[in-house]
Design an enzyme around this catalytic site. Sequence first.
Site, PDB file in Angstrom:
ATOM      1  N   LYS A  79      43.138  30.286  41.732  1.00  0.00           N
ATOM      2  CA  LYS A  79      43.336  31.559  41.017  1.00  0.00           C
ATOM      3  C   LYS A  79      41.878  31.954  40.914  1.00  0.00           C
ATOM      4  O   LYS A  79      41.166  31.408  40.127  1.00  0.00           O
ATOM      5  CB  LYS A  79      44.278  31.540  40.070  1.00  0.00           C
ATOM      6  N   LYS A 115      37.587  32.156  43.844  1.00  0.00           N
ATOM      7  CA  LYS A 115      36.492  33.522  43.503  1.00  0.00           C
ATOM      8  C   LYS A 115      36.396  33.839  44.827  1.00  0.00           C
ATOM      9  O   LYS A 115      35.980  33.250  45.743  1.00  0.00           O
ATOM     10  CB  LYS A 115      35.190  33.163  42.843  1.00  0.00           C
ATOM     11  N   THR A 199      41.274  40.677  29.245  1.00  0.00           N
ATOM     12  CA  THR A 199      40.099  39.704  28.804  1.00  0.00           C
ATOM     13  C   THR A 199      39.536  40.225  27.490  1.00  0.00           C
ATOM     14  O   THR A 199      39.127  39.198  26.728  1.00  0.00           O
ATOM     15  CB  THR A 199      39.036  40.107  29.926  1.00  0.00           C
ATOM     16  N   ASN A 230      34.716  47.455  31.446  1.00  0.00           N
ATOM     17  CA  ASN A 230      36.062  47.246  31.253  1.00  0.00           C
ATOM     18  C   ASN A 230      36.529  46.203  29.916  1.00  0.00           C
ATOM     19  O   ASN A 230      37.075  46.799  28.974  1.00  0.00           O
ATOM     20  CB  ASN A 230      37.003  46.356  32.296  1.00  0.00           C
TER      21      ASN A 230
END
Length: 423
Positions: A79, A115, A199, A230
């Site tokens: 993931k 990744k 996050t 972000n």
Amino acid sequence: MAPGQSTDMNEDRSDILKSTQTVIHKALEKLGYPEEVYELLKEPIRLLTVRIPIRMDDGSIKIFTGYRSQHNDAVGPTKGGVRFHPNVTEKEVKALSIWMSLKAGIVDLPYGGGKGGIICDPREMSFRELERLSRGYVRAISQIVGPSKDIPAPDVFTNSQIMAWMMDEYSRIDEFNNPGFITGKPLVLGGSHGRESATAKGVTICIEEAAKKKNIELIGARVVIQGFGNAGSFLAKFMHDAGAKVIAISDAYGGLHDPNGLDIDYLLDRRDSFGTVTKLFNNTISNKELLELDCDILVPAAIENQITEDNADAIQASIVVEAANGPTTLGATKILADRGILLVPDVLASAGGVTVSYFEWVQNRQGYYWTEQEVEDRLREVMIKSFQNIYTTSENRRIDMRLAAYMVGVRKMAEAARFRGWI
């Protein structure tokens, strides 16, 4: 230098793959695993390099290079995000996939780390060129990804729209709608509430827990945030709303500083689509000045290697929480620990994103979707438990939080590989 670190790390502190391997090696030694476990985990189990031909708007054909790294799938499917950036390298993608494995272990998810990245500059590409590139990348990697193999997600310069294109392309290849192939999607395509800010929410929870350990009241605490993308922008808003004073922020063009606290809502309204706002102001400060400001909490939320052996002695914060990937070198980590500064490492602090990605994947697979409050409550429970586990490991073993986090993160992979009979 981190405990057990070889002296050549100071000669190549920008090598994030090598520094990651250094700490993994030390963590496995501390846990008592034999050398063959390190040999298995020091590199990704699988790395795919692809070449993607794209017809540009002017009719020309441009060939883009992309990567997909799958670190270890002993625990479960891999993931991790996909970044579009001109500085993407094979070594960076490999290191980031290892970090994703560690994050999954830290928050106890049934994942290994993955990744991906494409060498490109999306700021110079049209909407349609980005769509063709997104779809071309999925076609190139389609054989090694999927909801039970490897699940991509957004990363640097990618967003929910790019995830939507990728999901649509994979569904065409698979010949049925498959939202669980990717996370970070728009809500109408099976995305999860809270994913975009996950996050930053995870970082916020870590800041709250770290502040308790340092007996710092969050209301009125002086916070410096390097980076206004972000994670940085959401974090600034969360800190501001919690009553903290965000006294400085920065982007790629410089920093803004007000010891009385910045007007975060105003800055959020004025920033452009790439998170930059400082170009609108004259009295800016450098990133170096920003990092060395007198504050309670410093959050590097930009790029790697920002706190180094050269400036670690000048850091004035009581707490450093890493929202970016690898913003503090190993040598600087040792200096901060020796000075009594509590450093919350990236593999813990930024694990909120992969945690809510997991929630999205679970919701896709069961076809039942949670409310925003349910997502936030579950995230808070996971992050607090993970923080306490790593802090306790750090205290009991008298090691820094980074090494403690690696020890917690690597154990699940090592045990899964052992039970499978790989080692």
